[in-house]
Design a protein around this motif. Structure first.
Motif, PDB file in Angstrom:
ATOM      1  N   GLU A  13      -9.132   0.427   1.616  1.00  0.00           N
ATOM      2  CA  GLU A  13      -9.926   0.422   0.386  1.00  0.00           C
ATOM      3  C   GLU A  13      -9.262   1.165  -0.763  1.00  0.00           C
ATOM      4  N   ARG A  14      -8.586   2.284  -0.480  1.00  0.00           N
ATOM      5  CA  ARG A  14      -8.089   3.136  -1.563  1.00  0.00           C
ATOM      6  C   ARG A  14      -7.027   2.459  -2.413  1.00  0.00           C
ATOM      7  N   LYS A  23      -4.451  -5.162   6.231  1.00  0.00           N
ATOM      8  CA  LYS A  23      -3.145  -4.656   5.808  1.00  0.00           C
ATOM      9  C   LYS A  23      -3.351  -3.447   4.902  1.00  0.00           C
ATOM     10  N   PRO A  24      -3.693  -2.292   5.493  1.00  0.00           N
ATOM     11  CA  PRO A  24      -3.932  -1.093   4.693  1.00  0.00           C
ATOM     12  C   PRO A  24      -2.624  -0.487   4.173  1.00  0.00           C
ATOM     13  N   LYS A  25      -2.783   0.638   3.496  1.00  0.00           N
ATOM     14  CA  LYS A  25      -1.675   1.261   2.766  1.00  0.00           C
ATOM     15  C   LYS A  25      -0.421   1.451   3.612  1.00  0.00           C
ATOM     16  N   GLN A  26      -0.581   1.868   4.884  1.00  0.00           N
ATOM     17  CA  GLN A  26       0.601   2.180   5.692  1.00  0.00           C
ATOM     18  C   GLN A  26       1.446   0.954   6.008  1.00  0.00           C
ATOM     19  N   LEU A  27       0.894  -0.240   5.805  1.00  0.00           N
ATOM     20  CA  LEU A  27       1.641  -1.461   6.065  1.00  0.00           C
ATOM     21  C   LEU A  27       2.219  -2.075   4.785  1.00  0.00           C
ATOM     22  N   LYS A  34      10.910  -0.279   2.953  1.00  0.00           N
ATOM     23  CA  LYS A  34      10.228  -0.136   4.238  1.00  0.00           C
ATOM     24  C   LYS A  34       8.747   0.113   4.010  1.00  0.00           C
ATOM     25  N   THR A  35       7.933  -0.294   4.975  1.00  0.00           N
ATOM     26  CA  THR A  35       6.526   0.070   4.919  1.00  0.00           C
ATOM     27  C   THR A  35       6.385   1.565   5.180  1.00  0.00           C
ATOM     28  N   MET A  36       5.244   2.118   4.814  1.00  0.00           N
ATOM     29  CA  MET A  36       5.042   3.556   4.988  1.00  0.00           C
ATOM     30  C   MET A  36       5.010   3.939   6.467  1.00  0.00           C
ATOM     31  N   ILE A  37       4.467   3.078   7.321  1.00  0.00           N
ATOM     32  CA  ILE A  37       4.440   3.421   8.748  1.00  0.00           C
ATOM     33  C   ILE A  37       5.845   3.337   9.343  1.00  0.00           C
ATOM     34  N   ARG A  38       6.655   2.422   8.848  1.00  0.00           N
ATOM     35  CA  ARG A  38       8.051   2.351   9.300  1.00  0.00           C
ATOM     36  C   ARG A  38       8.796   3.615   8.876  1.00  0.00           C
ATOM     37  N   GLU A  39       8.551   4.070   7.657  1.00  0.00           N
ATOM     38  CA  GLU A  39       9.147   5.318   7.185  1.00  0.00           C
ATOM     39  C   GLU A  39       8.728   6.490   8.070  1.00  0.00           C
ATOM     40  N   THR A  40       7.462   6.511   8.464  1.00  0.00           N
ATOM     41  CA  THR A  40       6.952   7.606   9.287  1.00  0.00           C
ATOM     42  C   THR A  40       7.643   7.637  10.651  1.00  0.00           C
ATOM     43  N   VAL A  41       7.780   6.477  11.267  1.00  0.00           N
ATOM     44  CA  VAL A  41       8.449   6.404  12.568  1.00  0.00           C
ATOM     45  C   VAL A  41       9.913   6.794  12.444  1.00  0.00           C
ATOM     46  N   SER A 118       0.134   8.079   9.110  1.00  0.00           N
ATOM     47  CA  SER A 118       1.120   7.001   8.961  1.00  0.00           C
ATOM     48  C   SER A 118       1.437   6.696   7.502  1.00  0.00           C
ATOM     49  N   ASP A 119       0.767   7.386   6.565  1.00  0.00           N
ATOM     50  CA  ASP A 119       0.897   6.994   5.163  1.00  0.00           C
ATOM     51  C   ASP A 119       1.146   8.180   4.241  1.00  0.00           C
ATOM     52  N   HIS A 120       1.859   9.184   4.754  1.00  0.00           N
ATOM     53  CA  HIS A 120       2.238  10.311   3.909  1.00  0.00           C
ATOM     54  C   HIS A 120       3.685  10.160   3.460  1.00  0.00           C
TER      55      HIS A 120
END
Length: 361
Positions: A13-14, A23-27, A34-41, A118-120
């Motif tokens: 939503e944000r 498909k929220p922010k981390q994707l 890169k997606t944010m979750i890919r960056e996190t991993v 996953s989205d920082h």
């Protein structure tokens, strides 16, 4: 044995209309290719191998997470059957991790769990990894829960705060006892927190051993422990993915919906904090783009669009290749994704979910 649980739920939503429930922010690819979750991993792979990284998500996002993170074993994708907030999510994930590795531990070895969002955004990744290792050592050696506290650079009312128990000047990357957690303050209180030098932003990142976290649940959240005990027997069936999700579906309905901060962290007596300055941003709204991306001479942030501007200042524009004209406007967020267009005041971006809900009625 260092492991990680990356929290990857969210309602999408944000960052609407860029994000959706599926498909929220981390994707999304917001800050790089890169997606944010890919960056996190990728950020933690140098210290935690892929087979020890777990992703806690939900049924709606399972397929997209698996597609995005093909190097993470599919059995490491933990699918929560219901959203019961972070106390249930973190406790359940810790159960899954413990069940996976408990039989392979060497004498004296413990399972350390790093819980991350996953989205920082984190710019100083080397320092971040060093701090995680330091926190894991402290958590294992002394049976404490360690959190990372962000050194504030301004009085922020959108974050909770951690009060550090010390009379000395706080040094970055050292370990301190936590005096108490504080709720999101008003501006005057936030200014006092920052001026005192004894307060840090609550990052929501935690490090603990499975042994320690369940001892804390036993003392402070007994009802959650009762549900965990029921789930343990089902984990012995060695089901993964949706098979496991369906096994624990009824158990999840018994969880009180409460965050781990409210249910456990604010009352635990064995919390430690490591103050850090790692270029952290939780990207809580579109306004965060002001802090991350460069602005043009008019103070406008422009991403993925061509903008014609006249007497337009301090706006954020995100398009999907669209041509957007701004005339005589200030402090707006303008976002286009396909047929959906958002035009909002910067001061109201936290209310985007309200307009989404209004549209669903």
């Amino acid at each position: 044995m260092l492991t990680a649980v990356i929290m990857a739920g969210g309602s999408g939503e944000r960052f609407w209309p860029l994000s959706t429930p599926e498909k929220p922010k981390q994707l999304l690819k917001i800050f790089s290719e890169k997606t944010m979750i890919r960056e996190t991993v990728d950020r933690i792979l140098p210290i935690i191998p892929a087979d020890r990284i777990f992703i806690a998500t939900n049924e709606l996002q399972e397929a997209a997470v698996k597609e995005e993170l093909k190097d993470i074993p599919q059995e490491n994708i933990i699918i929560e059957p219901a959203f019961k907030d972070t106390a249930a999510a973190i406790g359940y994930s810790a159960l899954v991790v413990e069940n996976r590795f408990k039989d392979s531990l060497k004498d004296g070895e413990k399972i350390e769990v790093v819980v991350l969002a996953s989205d920082h955004l984190i710019k100083d990744e080397n320092v971040f990894r060093n701090v995680l290792n330091k926190g894991a050592e402290e958590a294992s050696k002394n049976g404490v829960i360690v959190t990372l506290g962000i050194k504030p650079d301004k009085p922020e009312t959108g974050y909770g705060y951690i009060e550090v128990k010390t009379d000395e000047k706080i040094e970055l990357n050292d370990i301190y006892k936590v005096k108490r957690f504080r709720e999101k303050p008003n501006l005057e209180t936030a200014e006092n927190y920052v001026a005192s030098g004894k307060y840090l932003w609550n990052s929501g990142m935690f490090i603990f051993t499975t042994e320690t976290i369940f001892k804390n649940f036993d003392v402070l959240m007994e009802e959650h422990t009762e549900v965990f005990n029921d789930i343990k027997g089902k984990l012995l069936q060695n089901k993964v993915g949706m098979e496991l999700t369906n096994l624990v579906r009824d158990d999840f309905e018994k969880f009180e919906k409460i965050s781990i901060d409210f249910g456990l962290m604010e009352y635990s007596k064995n919390i430690r904090v490591i103050p850090v300055d790692i270029g952290w941003n939780d990207i809580g709204s579109f306004n965060a783009l002001d802090e991350v991306f460069p602005k043009n001479s008019a103070g406008n942030v422009i991403r993925n669009s061509t903008v014609l501007e006249l007497d337009a200042m301090d706006n954020i524009v995100v398009g999907d290749g669209a041509k957007i004209s701004l005339l005589g406007v200030k402090d707006l967020v303008v976002v286009k994704n396909g047929d959906n267009i958002l035009i909002a005041s910067k001061s109201r971006t936290q209310d985007i979910k309200k307009i989404i809900q209004k549209g669903l009625k």
